[in-house]
Enzyme design. Structure first.
Site, PDB file in Angstrom:
ATOM      1  N   ARG A  85       0.978  -1.300   0.108  1.00 19.22           N
ATOM      2  CA  ARG A  85      -0.080  -0.037   0.009  1.00 19.22           C
ATOM      3  C   ARG A  85       0.959   1.339   0.021  1.00 19.22           C
ATOM      4  NH1 ARG A  85      -4.966  -2.103   2.329  1.00 19.22           N
ATOM      5  NH2 ARG A  85      -6.520  -0.415   2.763  1.00 19.22           N
ATOM      6  N   ARG A 124     -22.022  -2.383   2.949  1.00 19.44           N
ATOM      7  CA  ARG A 124     -21.407  -3.311   3.300  1.00 19.44           C
ATOM      8  C   ARG A 124     -21.787  -4.110   4.722  1.00 19.44           C
ATOM      9  NH1 ARG A 124     -15.040  -3.855   2.871  1.00 19.44           N
ATOM     10  NH2 ARG A 124     -15.103  -2.000   4.043  1.00 19.44           N
TER      11      ARG A 124
END
Ligand code: AP5
Ligand code: ZN
Length: 213
Positions: A85, A124
């Site tokens: 990342r 979600r």
């Protein structure tokens, strides 16, 4: 084969990684899932990671790199979901793989706009017991808010609150997006239109990987 799934929060990396790892027998390594489990178990790593995760910031590179190294070094086929990342993580990954004369093979970039991301993250729901991921509109459980697999009540992730989502998007642009260039220069990048349905994306990724595993 070492595969990386790269893309903003909520783009669908984890959903596709779960499907592909089961079907093509690759090990699914999700740094987000590993860190959440460490937080829940209150391990020394979890205690350090929690404050960063709650704010939507990245956990320091050295902690994440050490955690991934343990999981990846001996495995033949791996999907890395949410790692690397930062440029430092990408370089550390290449270093650790080069010790075994290996390298990242393919990087799938999940491309999607912010409007879709907000819709996906607000809908979600995840299972705190088995880790299954649902969406109340796009991938709902059979019974309202209950996990199909283990029957546990589903929860909303703490970092899916709107202000934390905004921070995670900002962090992605500032710290992670430069990896697109890094992998493009190495000719490893495969771009996906992540707005497509779960099934369409699954077929596309499978087609790109099938001949290699
Ligand atoms: P992490 O857990 O990795 O979060 P993320 O990258 O922000 O990704 P998400 O899990 O939010 O999204 P996803 O792309 O997997 O989407 P999903 O498939 O669930 O990281 C969390 C935190 O941990 C970070 O903020 C950081 O603090 C820390 N961390 C983790 N890794 C780190 C690292 N390497 N270095 C430092 N810190 C690190 O899908 C989203 C929703 O959409 C679901 O409801 C799903 O059902 C639905 N959906 C999926 N695909 C589709 C589709 N095609 N159509 C419609 N709906 C869909
Ligand atoms: Zn479950």
């Amino acid at each position: 084969m070492i595969v990386v799934f790269l893309g903003p929060p909520g783009a669908g990396k984890g959903t596709q990684a779960k499907l592909i790892s089961q079907e093509l027998k690759l090990k699914h390594v999700s740094t987000g899932d590993m860190l959440r489990s460490a937080v829940e178990k209150q391990t020394p790593l979890g205690l350090k990671a929690k404050e960063y995760m709650d704010r939507g910031e990245l956990v320091p590179d050295e902690l994440v790199i050490a955690m991934v190294e343990e999981e990846v070094s001996q495995e033949e086929n791996v999907i890395l979901d949410g790692f690397p990342r930062t440029l430092q993580q990408a370089k550390a990954l290449e270093n650790m793989l080069s010790r075994y004369h290996r390298s990242v093979d393919k990087v799938f970039l999940f491309e999607i706009g912010d409007d879709y991301i907000v819709e996906r993250l607000s809908g979600r729901r995840t299972c705190p017991k088995c880790g299954a991921v649902y969406h109340m509109k796009f991938n709902p459980p059979k019974e309202d808010e209950i996990c199909d697999i283990c029957g546990t009540k589903l929860i909303q992730r703490e970092d899916d609150k709107e202000e934390v989502v905004r921070k995670r998007l900002e962090v992605y642009r500032k710290q992670t997006a430069e990896l697109i260039d890094f992998y493009e220069k190495e000719n490893k990048l495969i771009r996906l239109d992540a707005r497509k349905s779960i099934e369409e994306l699954h077929e596309e990724i499978k087609k790109a990987l099938k001949d290699e595993c």
